[in-house]
Write a protein that holds these residues in place. Structure first.
Motif, mmCIF file in Angstrom:
data_model
loop_
_atom_site.group_PDB
_atom_site.id
_atom_site.type_symbol
_atom_site.label_atom_id
_atom_site.label_comp_id
_atom_site.label_asym_id
_atom_site.label_seq_id
_atom_site.Cartn_x
_atom_site.Cartn_y
_atom_site.Cartn_z
ATOM 1 N N GLU A 166 0.821 -1.209 0.000
ATOM 2 C CA GLU A 166 0.000 0.000 0.000
ATOM 3 C C GLU A 166 0.856 1.260 0.000
ATOM 4 N N VAL A 167 2.035 1.212 0.639
ATOM 5 C CA VAL A 167 2.946 2.359 0.586
ATOM 6 C C VAL A 167 3.936 2.209 -0.542
ATOM 7 N N GLY A 168 4.443 0.998 -0.749
ATOM 8 C CA GLY A 168 5.561 0.825 -1.664
ATOM 9 C C GLY A 168 5.207 0.701 -3.122
ATOM 10 N N ALA A 169 3.989 0.277 -3.446
ATOM 11 C CA ALA A 169 3.635 0.068 -4.844
ATOM 12 C C ALA A 169 3.656 1.368 -5.623
ATOM 13 N N VAL A 170 4.075 1.251 -6.891
ATOM 14 C CA VAL A 170 4.226 2.440 -7.723
ATOM 15 C C VAL A 170 2.915 3.198 -7.862
ATOM 16 N N ASP A 171 1.793 2.483 -8.092
ATOM 17 C CA ASP A 171 0.530 3.183 -8.300
ATOM 18 C C ASP A 171 0.074 3.930 -7.050
ATOM 19 N N SER A 172 0.378 3.385 -5.864
ATOM 20 C CA SER A 172 0.025 4.091 -4.634
ATOM 21 C C SER A 172 0.853 5.360 -4.470
#
Length: 450
Positions: free
Chosen positions: A155-161
């Protein structure tokens, strides 16, 4: 003068819905594109288009990932807790390792902070984005019982987030939004499947954010997740009030589309609002800043107005100066009429501060929540006080360097002028003229007219 934003979350809220709604309100796309290109993150592009949701025209903001970074957050069967044949689905909730899914990059709050600090965002936008990420990290830390600095999760690390949260911060800053009203978050019911199994709705991260930040949650009969952790964190970071004015005018409307298909419309409606000018005469006389010219209002001259005000007070003995300064800033933005600290010595001769907040009764709950959230205090005293207010108005005056705002108070037919700090400071910075020179000019020019 900042704008007031009202977020109508009857179909929930997510990061992409929020970005789309803010773009539809008029946030500058070129400014957003420039910031996104400056991010030290690869593997994505953004697409902005128009779609129809439940017969309503809406803006759609889509973060398109390459194969290396792709996830399945928008897969409907997966969201409703069903298996897919031939592939594993990883929801964007919870911590993980590289073995869980090789497509994801796992970044923690330290890496996120570096990306934001080295971007082309304004300082205000950086502050908003970092606050959203901090809230997310704290929620995931609690859900998985690990220190915040050790949380590495989708949730923090993903590119889209990352793109969604940065875009929200940039758009809010670009629109000059300083007040955000969110009365309630409507959530669905049921379960979702994540890498750790099936989770109930609201998922742990959303529940933790709602609890820690005193958000109002309403469960609906819609099957599915309406409020994502990113959406909840955005509200927690930027909300200043949870109650709309009794009457208000809608200046502009933005509609943001969600990706998921539910029974509800799947849109986020955002409105720039202002308090209605059509308020009754009694309220007009007690309003702190009047729009009508007092000089043309014989009933206002020589008249003192009485009303009531709330004074909140608490002792704080273990907060840093940086924290106290931040608390003051949040309180003033949330509607406090005045905030000040008084140095005191408490038991055992410990140095401390007494925080005093002056506010109207309708703002009391919001301000109390800020104090509890941002300081270590466990109790707040309050008293209802009567006060006398001189009739006042704001005016625009011309100076050799440009126009400035001033406050004019009237007593016994005589006017006293007070230059507004922010207006003078802005002119001082723009023209590179000393603040005191502009201030003295305004005061002396007013005296010459007497």
């Amino acid at each position: 003068m900042g704008k007031t934003l009202y977020l109508e979350c009857y179909s929930g809220i997510s990061g992409d819905m929020t970005v789309a709604a803010l773009l539809d309100l008029g946030a500058d796309r070129s400014v957003l594109d420039r910031v996104l290109k400056s991010l030290k993150v690869s593997g994505f592009e953004t697409k902005i288009s128009r779609v129809v949701k439940s017969g309503i025209d809406a803006c759609d903001f889509d973060v398109v990932l390459d194969k290396e970074h792709e996830n399945h957050d928008h897969d409907m069967e997966y969201l409703h807790g069903h298996h897919h044949e031939g592939r594993e689905c990883n929801h964007a909730h919870g911590t993980g390792t590289a073995q869980d899914h090789h497509h994801h990059e796992h970044r923690g709050i330290k890496e996120i902070t570096y990306i934001i600090e080295h971007s082309a965002m304004t300082e205000n936008a950086k502050k908003i984005a970092l606050r959203i990420f901090e809230i997310l990290a704290e929620a995931e830390s609690k859900a998985h019982n690990v220190p915040v600095d050790q949380v590495h999760f989708h949730e923090v690390g993903a590119v889209d987030s990352i793109v969604d949260i940065v875009s929200v911060a940039v758009c809010l800053d670009n629109l000059d939004v300083t007040e955000v009203i969110v009365p309630v978050l409507c959530e669905g019911r049921g379960t979702v499947r994540c890498q750790h199994g099936i989770l109930p709705i609201p998922v742990p991260a959303v529940a933790n954010i709602v609890s820690a930040n005193h958000l109002h949650l309403k469960m609906t009969e819609v099957e599915g997740e309406l409020v994502t952790p990113t959406g909840a964190a955005i509200v927690a970071a930027v909300k200043t009030k949870d109650k709309l004015p009794e009457t208000f005018e809608i200046q502009k409307i933005g509609i943001g589309a969600g990706k998921r298909q539910y029974e509800c419309p799947g849109i986020l409606r955002a409105m720039i609002i202002s308090q209605s000018a059509e308020i009754d005469e009694e309220k007009a006389q007690t309003e702190e800043f009047k729009n009508a010219e007092i000089g043309n209002n014989p009933k206002a001259e020589n008249q003192e107005t009485k009303d009531t005000i709330i004074k909140m007070e608490t002792n704080i003995d273990d907060c840093s100066g940086e924290v106290l300064g931040f608390v003051m800033e949040r309180l003033m933005k949330a509607g406090a009429r005045d905030v000040h600290y008084v140095p005191v010595f408490m038991k055992k001769n410990r140095p401390a501060w007494v925080l005093n907040v002056i506010c109207k009764e309708e703002d009391m709950e919001t301000l109390q929540n800020i104090i509890f959230e941002e300081t270590t205090t466990i109790g707040i005293r309050y008293s209802i006080m009567e006060r006398t207010i001189l009739p006042r108005e704001t005016r625009t005056l011309s100076t050799p360097w440009g126009e400035v705002q001033v406050k004019v108070c009237t007593l016994n037919g005589k006017e006293q002028l007070y230059p507004e700090y922010e207006s003078v400071a802005q002119l001082s910075r723009e023209k590179e003229i000393p603040f005191t020179e502009i201030y003295r000019y305004i005061v002396l020019a007013n005296k010459d007219k007497e």
